[in-house]
Design a protein around this motif. Structure first.
Motif, PDB file in Angstrom:
ATOM      1  N   TYR A   6       0.830  -1.208   0.000  1.00  0.00           N
ATOM      2  CA  TYR A   6       0.000   0.000   0.000  1.00  0.00           C
ATOM      3  C   TYR A   6       0.862   1.254   0.000  1.00  0.00           C
ATOM      4  CZ  TYR A   6      -3.047   3.693   1.729  1.00  0.00           C
ATOM      5  OH  TYR A   6      -3.719   4.878   1.884  1.00  0.00           O
ATOM      6  N   LEU A   7       1.884   1.268   0.851  1.00  0.00           N
ATOM      7  CA  LEU A   7       2.750   2.437   0.929  1.00  0.00           C
ATOM      8  C   LEU A   7       3.527   2.633  -0.372  1.00  0.00           C
ATOM      9  CD1 LEU A   7       3.829   4.754   2.619  1.00  0.00           C
ATOM     10  CD2 LEU A   7       5.576   3.203   3.532  1.00  0.00           C
ATOM     11  N   ASP A 121       8.277  -0.735  13.506  1.00  0.00           N
ATOM     12  CA  ASP A 121       9.280   0.330  13.552  1.00  0.00           C
ATOM     13  C   ASP A 121       9.767   0.708  12.150  1.00  0.00           C
ATOM     14  OD1 ASP A 121       9.121   0.457  16.286  1.00  0.00           O
ATOM     15  OD2 ASP A 121      10.778  -0.952  16.619  1.00  0.00           O
ATOM     16  N   ASP A 122      10.088  -0.288  11.334  1.00  0.00           N
ATOM     17  CA  ASP A 122      10.561  -0.003   9.978  1.00  0.00           C
ATOM     18  C   ASP A 122       9.474   0.679   9.150  1.00  0.00           C
ATOM     19  OD1 ASP A 122      12.987  -1.098  10.555  1.00  0.00           O
ATOM     20  OD2 ASP A 122      12.525  -3.067   9.681  1.00  0.00           O
ATOM     21  N   TYR A 123       8.263   0.190   9.297  1.00  0.00           N
ATOM     22  CA  TYR A 123       7.155   0.771   8.528  1.00  0.00           C
ATOM     23  C   TYR A 123       6.931   2.233   8.909  1.00  0.00           C
ATOM     24  CZ  TYR A 123       2.477   1.408   6.606  1.00  0.00           C
ATOM     25  OH  TYR A 123       1.394   1.883   5.916  1.00  0.00           O
ATOM     26  N   LEU A 124       6.991   2.517  10.198  1.00  0.00           N
ATOM     27  CA  LEU A 124       6.800   3.889  10.655  1.00  0.00           C
ATOM     28  C   LEU A 124       7.929   4.801  10.176  1.00  0.00           C
ATOM     29  CD1 LEU A 124       5.466   3.390  14.298  1.00  0.00           C
ATOM     30  CD2 LEU A 124       4.189   4.070  12.257  1.00  0.00           C
ATOM     31  N   GLN A 125       9.143   4.265  10.062  1.00  0.00           N
ATOM     32  CA  GLN A 125      10.262   5.050   9.545  1.00  0.00           C
ATOM     33  C   GLN A 125      10.035   5.437   8.082  1.00  0.00           C
ATOM     34  OE1 GLN A 125      13.936   2.986  10.197  1.00  0.00           O
ATOM     35  NE2 GLN A 125      13.943   3.335  12.422  1.00  0.00           N
ATOM     36  N   ILE A 127       7.105   5.681   6.652  1.00  0.00           N
ATOM     37  CA  ILE A 127       6.013   6.662   6.677  1.00  0.00           C
ATOM     38  C   ILE A 127       6.553   8.049   7.014  1.00  0.00           C
ATOM     39  CG2 ILE A 127       3.998   7.399   8.007  1.00  0.00           C
ATOM     40  CD1 ILE A 127       3.171   5.317   6.128  1.00  0.00           C
ATOM     41  N   GLU A 128       7.440   8.095   8.010  1.00  0.00           N
ATOM     42  CA  GLU A 128       8.016   9.379   8.425  1.00  0.00           C
ATOM     43  C   GLU A 128       8.830  10.003   7.302  1.00  0.00           C
ATOM     44  OE1 GLU A 128      10.795  11.250  12.032  1.00  0.00           O
ATOM     45  OE2 GLU A 128      10.492   9.081  11.839  1.00  0.00           O
ATOM     46  N   ARG A 129       9.631   9.208   6.590  1.00  0.00           N
ATOM     47  CA  ARG A 129      10.407   9.716   5.449  1.00  0.00           C
ATOM     48  C   ARG A 129       9.486  10.261   4.355  1.00  0.00           C
ATOM     49  NH1 ARG A 129      14.421   5.246   3.372  1.00  0.00           N
ATOM     50  NH2 ARG A 129      14.606   6.811   1.706  1.00  0.00           N
ATOM     51  N   TYR A 130       8.393   9.560   4.143  1.00  0.00           N
ATOM     52  CA  TYR A 130       7.435   9.974   3.106  1.00  0.00           C
ATOM     53  C   TYR A 130       6.840  11.343   3.425  1.00  0.00           C
ATOM     54  CZ  TYR A 130       3.079   9.892   0.392  1.00  0.00           C
ATOM     55  OH  TYR A 130       2.037  10.207  -0.440  1.00  0.00           O
ATOM     56  N   TYR A 131       6.358  11.499   4.628  1.00  0.00           N
ATOM     57  CA  TYR A 131       5.713  12.764   4.982  1.00  0.00           C
ATOM     58  C   TYR A 131       6.722  13.898   5.175  1.00  0.00           C
ATOM     59  CZ  TYR A 131       1.104  10.698   5.326  1.00  0.00           C
ATOM     60  OH  TYR A 131      -0.092  10.089   5.020  1.00  0.00           O
ATOM     61  N   GLN A 132       7.916  13.595   5.592  1.00  0.00           N
ATOM     62  CA  GLN A 132       8.943  14.632   5.675  1.00  0.00           C
ATOM     63  C   GLN A 132       9.261  15.188   4.291  1.00  0.00           C
ATOM     64  OE1 GLN A 132      12.288  12.815   7.675  1.00  0.00           O
ATOM     65  NE2 GLN A 132      11.568  13.388   9.728  1.00  0.00           N
ATOM     66  N   CYS A 133       9.316  14.306   3.318  1.00  0.00           N
ATOM     67  CA  CYS A 133       9.564  14.733   1.946  1.00  0.00           C
ATOM     68  C   CYS A 133       8.416  15.597   1.438  1.00  0.00           C
ATOM     69  CB  CYS A 133       9.754  13.514   1.043  1.00  0.00           C
ATOM     70  SG  CYS A 133      10.182  13.918  -0.661  1.00  0.00           S
ATOM     71  N   LEU A 134       7.189  15.198   1.722  1.00  0.00           N
ATOM     72  CA  LEU A 134       6.038  15.979   1.280  1.00  0.00           C
ATOM     73  C   LEU A 134       6.032  17.362   1.909  1.00  0.00           C
ATOM     74  CD1 LEU A 134       3.074  13.410   1.328  1.00  0.00           C
ATOM     75  CD2 LEU A 134       4.572  14.034  -0.562  1.00  0.00           C
ATOM     76  N   ASN A 135       6.392  17.438   3.179  1.00  0.00           N
ATOM     77  CA  ASN A 135       6.334  18.717   3.890  1.00  0.00           C
ATOM     78  C   ASN A 135       7.393  19.713   3.423  1.00  0.00           C
ATOM     79  OD1 ASN A 135       4.158  17.919   5.503  1.00  0.00           O
ATOM     80  ND2 ASN A 135       5.487  17.042   7.077  1.00  0.00           N
ATOM     81  N   ARG A 136       8.477  19.217   2.812  1.00  0.00           N
ATOM     82  CA  ARG A 136       9.552  20.112   2.377  1.00  0.00           C
ATOM     83  C   ARG A 136       9.238  20.820   1.048  1.00  0.00           C
ATOM     84  NH1 ARG A 136      13.075  15.912   4.167  1.00  0.00           N
ATOM     85  NH2 ARG A 136      13.314  15.163   2.025  1.00  0.00           N
TER      86      ARG A 136
END
Length: 206
Positions: A6-7, A121-125, A127-136
């Motif tokens: 899905y991700l 933990d890996d999945y959340l990492q 997810i975090e990389r994905y949204y950090q990229c979007l926010n920049r």
């Protein structure tokens, strides 16, 4: 495993949309530069025609002067508005976003192809990389997403050795063209208006 799938699909779609947004903004930059250049040349031509007595006499000199001043004001305002768009710089930035998302998508594709089970933990990492990229970076538009969705649907069909119906592609192409026309129509309209006015006032013998 399903969470990675899905991700991956979500990241891949967003990456395609960002690339399409970059192409759209690059086209905006090209059209804006050439449209402003054409309108500037048109202003010069309108100023020269009365001096060289190349007008047909059906339009009064006063009206020609007034319209020439009006075009000058319009071109100035138009150039300021287009300059605020900063299309070239935005295109480069959103292209960089597409590259970063593409890199993340390739990592997720590897996990999906290898059938690696996800842990929290890996999945959340990821997810975090994905949204950090979007926010920049700035977001893409809705019609950029339409293009990405159409391309992704065709890519999935190729991977599964199937085909997408022609009317599906036609429907999506029509929707995309409508959005694109609405966004880009002011460029040909601007060129057409000043061209028609030059044709109107010029001498029939020219």
């Amino acid at each position: 495993m399903e969470s990675y799938k899905y991700l991956y699909k979500r990241v891949a779609m967003t990456s395609k949309a960002r690339y399409e947004a970059s192409r759209r903004l690059k086209s905006q930059s090209w059209f804006s530069q050439w449209t402003l250049a054409y309108m500037a040349i048109g202003q010069i031509v309108l100023s020269i025609l009365p001096i060289l007595k190349l007008t047909n006499g059906t339009v009064s000199t006063e009206l020609q002067s007034a319209v020439t001043v009006l075009f000058a004001v319009i071109v100035l305002a138009y150039s300021l508005l287009l300059g605020m768009g900063d299309f070239s710089a935005r295109s480069a930035k959103i292209h960089q976003c597409g590259l970063e998302l593409g890199e993340l998508a390739r990592e997720l594709k590897f996990l999906v192809d290898k059938n690696i089970e996800s842990n929290k933990d890996d999945y959340l990492q990821y997810i975090e990389r994905y949204y950090q990229c979007l926010n920049r970076y700035e977001n893409h538009s809705s019609h950029d997403y339409l293009v990405a969705k159409k391309e992704h649907k065709n890519d999935e069909a190729k991977e599964n050795n199937t085909s997408v119906s022609w009317y599906y592609n036609l429907w999506w192409c029509i929707r995309i063209m409508i959005y694109r026309f609405w966004e880009f129509c002011h460029y040909p309209i601007s060129i057409l208006v000043i061209s028609l006015w030059i044709f109107t006032v010029q001498s029939a013998t020219v």
